[in-house]
Design an enzyme around this catalytic site. Structure first.
Site, mmCIF file in Angstrom:
data_model
loop_
_atom_site.group_PDB
_atom_site.id
_atom_site.type_symbol
_atom_site.label_atom_id
_atom_site.label_comp_id
_atom_site.label_asym_id
_atom_site.label_seq_id
_atom_site.Cartn_x
_atom_site.Cartn_y
_atom_site.Cartn_z
ATOM 1 N N ASN A 154 -11.221 -2.392 -5.202
ATOM 2 C CA ASN A 154 -10.441 -1.425 -5.990
ATOM 3 C C ASN A 154 -11.100 -1.059 -7.330
ATOM 4 O O ASN A 154 -10.744 -0.060 -7.944
ATOM 5 C CB ASN A 154 -9.010 -1.929 -6.226
ATOM 6 C CG ASN A 154 -8.138 -1.880 -4.984
ATOM 7 O OD1 ASN A 154 -7.252 -2.712 -4.784
ATOM 8 N ND2 ASN A 154 -8.367 -0.899 -4.119
ATOM 9 N N ASP A 175 0.835 -1.214 0.000
ATOM 10 C CA ASP A 175 0.000 0.000 0.000
ATOM 11 C C ASP A 175 0.866 1.260 0.000
ATOM 12 O O ASP A 175 1.981 1.259 0.527
ATOM 13 C CB ASP A 175 -0.919 -0.023 1.236
ATOM 14 C CG ASP A 175 -2.086 0.936 1.104
ATOM 15 O OD1 ASP A 175 -2.352 1.411 -0.028
ATOM 16 O OD2 ASP A 175 -2.730 1.223 2.124
#
Ligand code: IPE
Ligand code: IPE
Ligand code: MG
Length: 242
Positions: A61, A13
């Site tokens: 996502n 991330d």
């Protein structure tokens, strides 16, 4: 004795924030993220990690702006086409997990090809979780279990943790020993939910594109200092779990 985790699972991330800090488009962050993947795969092989799983794209996502989703799909396709030969040369076995029906035909074909090319490799297993969600995994396992009961291959009473795990996308692999998340966020974000029951967690502020071998070794060292008890007392835990 130094304990090496068999299976390390990483939420990669911070690509967007890395790019933002440099006044670059988010895509530049994702491209730098691919570089970090190359570094960490190499480091994991050097450290004799048996299984490395990387969360590349979550079921959530898709909700990002269309341009970003499209960029990420292009990166996934390019990576599948250009990186696989290198993985093969290094005896790495690639396994993609997630709902592949969500991908374009081209990506689906590249996944089949890439997995087939590396299938017999005996080195590190590299799991890429793409269009993966822990909840998706549990649900698809439940559906398979129900079907097995309906077709008489299983009775409801027989379903225990071992049998249920056999229907998860991670069936071939040991459960993760160490979970790493970069970028300072301290959450699972729908990665392995069932599989993380006894996983050790490690969080770092470092953004994924900056994550390197040194940082990876720091996480491994932290793991070696943990005492895993699996619900037992420290006296009887030794040898009680593989
Ligand atoms: C991780 O980086 C990559 C994916 C989720 C695909 P992010 O894109 O989430 O980066 P941040 O969290 O916005 O910095
Ligand atoms: C988790 O990161 C998913 C991947 C790294 C693929 P996100 O950036 O999507 O997670 P949240 O939204 O911060 O929880
Ligand atoms: Mg993020």
């Amino acid at each position: 004795m130094k304990t090496i985790p068999k299976h390390v699972a990483i939420v990669m991330d911070g690509n967007g924030r890395w790019a933002k800090k440099r006044h670059l488009p988010r895509l530049a962050g994702h491209q730098a993220g691919v570089e970090a993947i190359r570094r960490i795969v190499k480091a994991a092989v050097a450290e004799k990690i048996a299984v490395l799983s990387l969360f590349a794209f979550s079921t959530e996502n898709w909700r990002r702006p269309a341009e970003e989703v499209s960029n990420l799909m292009n990166l996934l396709l390019t990576a599948l086409q250009s990186e696989v030969k290198k993985l093969h040369k290094n005896n790495i076995c690639l396994k993609m997990i997630g709902d592949q029906q969500g991908f374009s035909k081209k990506i689906q074909e590249s996944i089949i090809k890439a997995e087939a090319l590396t299938a017999n490799n005996t080195g590190m297993k590299l799991i890429i979780a793409a269009n993966y969600g822990g909840r998706w995994d549990i649900l698809q396992a439940v559906k398979k279990c129900v079907l097995a009961v309906q077709t008489g291959h299983l009775t409801a009473d027989q379903i225990d943790e071992t049998i249920f795990s056999n229907y998860l996308a991670t069936v071939e692999f040991p459960e993760p020993d160490l979970f790493i998340r970069t970028s300072g966020e301290m959450r699972i974000s729908n990665f392995f939910l069932w599989q993380f029951a006894y996983t050790e967690f490690y969080f770092t502020e470092t953004l994924w594109p900056d994550f390197n071998e040194k940082e990876f070794l720091k996480a491994l060292t932290s793991f070696t200092q943990r005492e895993r008890r699996f619900g037992l007392t420290d006296k009887i835990k030794e040898g009680s779990r593989a």
